[in-house]
Design an enzyme around this catalytic site. Structure first.
Site, mmCIF file in Angstrom:
data_model
loop_
_atom_site.group_PDB
_atom_site.id
_atom_site.type_symbol
_atom_site.label_atom_id
_atom_site.label_comp_id
_atom_site.label_asym_id
_atom_site.label_seq_id
_atom_site.Cartn_x
_atom_site.Cartn_y
_atom_site.Cartn_z
ATOM 1 N N ARG A 1 0.816 -1.209 0.000
ATOM 2 C CA ARG A 1 0.000 0.000 0.000
ATOM 3 C C ARG A 1 0.893 1.323 0.000
ATOM 4 O O ARG A 1 1.846 1.281 -0.699
ATOM 5 C CB ARG A 1 -0.939 0.089 1.171
ATOM 6 C CG ARG A 1 -0.708 -0.660 2.342
ATOM 7 C CD ARG A 1 -1.465 -0.167 3.467
ATOM 8 N NE ARG A 1 -0.505 -0.081 4.523
ATOM 9 C CZ ARG A 1 -0.770 -0.272 5.739
ATOM 10 N NH1 ARG A 1 -1.987 -0.403 6.079
ATOM 11 N NH2 ARG A 1 0.115 -0.273 6.649
ATOM 12 N N GLU B 1 4.227 25.127 15.808
ATOM 13 C CA GLU B 1 4.458 25.466 17.211
ATOM 14 C C GLU B 1 5.262 26.747 17.351
ATOM 15 O O GLU B 1 5.307 27.352 18.410
ATOM 16 C CB GLU B 1 5.127 24.301 17.959
ATOM 17 C CG GLU B 1 6.527 23.944 17.488
ATOM 18 C CD GLU B 1 6.577 22.945 16.351
ATOM 19 O OE1 GLU B 1 7.612 22.300 16.211
ATOM 20 O OE2 GLU B 1 5.598 22.815 15.590
#
Length: 176
Positions: free
Chosen positions: A63, A100
């Site tokens: 995947r 942040e």
């Protein structure tokens, strides 16, 4: 709620320690109070860099910009770069987000993904989750289905995984 999958939890793979040892921590960068997790030292070590790619590829099986192309190549998938503003030529769509230590923006070429294509978002680090969320938003706005996120480093104290809309997050190491 997000799903947590970590190579550092419950696995005694010696490659994880090799990777962890090569990540340099730079205090007070880019501003006071931030413990910057610098992966450039990891990239300088061919063994640690290969271990990083191998662990991601093993996880992804059938995947960040640095790791994404290598992983895409290894699994036979296309690579769609998401870049800072004005780095991609041509028509782009953009997504602003908060970090942040400030704010930023990601851009992606219009037409880079097609409706219902499955996407894996790869980055070097998840802290507050701002960059991953912006990447997911861009891909989903273009019609892709984000199935998972993968990062080398997670800073769990900043709770970025909580912002990932329940998407699985695969990490290699935690920074405390």
């Amino acid at each position: 709620m997000s799903v947590s999958v970590s190579a550092s939890d419950g696995e005694d793979d010696p490659r994880i320690m090799t990777i962890k040892e090569k990540i340099r921590v730079v205090p007070d960068f880019p501003k006071p109070g931030i413990m910057f997790q610098d992966i450039t030292t990891l990239l300088l070590d061919p063994v640690a860099f290969k271990n990083t790619i191998d662990l991601f590829v093993e996880r992804i099986e059938a995947r960040g910009f640095i790791f994404g192309p290598s992983i895409a190549l290894a699994i036979g998938a296309k690579f769609v770069p998401l870049r800072k503003p004005k780095k991609l030529p041509g028509k782009v769509i953009s997504e602003e987000y908060v970090l942040e230590y400030g704010s930023d923006c990601l851009e992606m070429h219009v037409g880079a993904v097609e409706q219902r294509e499955r996407a894996l978002v790869v980055d070097d680090l998840v802290a507050t989750g701002g960059t991953l969320c912006a990447a997911m938003n861009l891909l989903e706005r273009a019609g892709a289905e984000v199935v998972e996120c993968a990062c080398v480093i997670e800073v769990p104290d900043l709770k970025g995984r909580e912002r990932l809309k329940g998407k699985p997050l695969y990490i290699l190491v935690e920074a405390h």
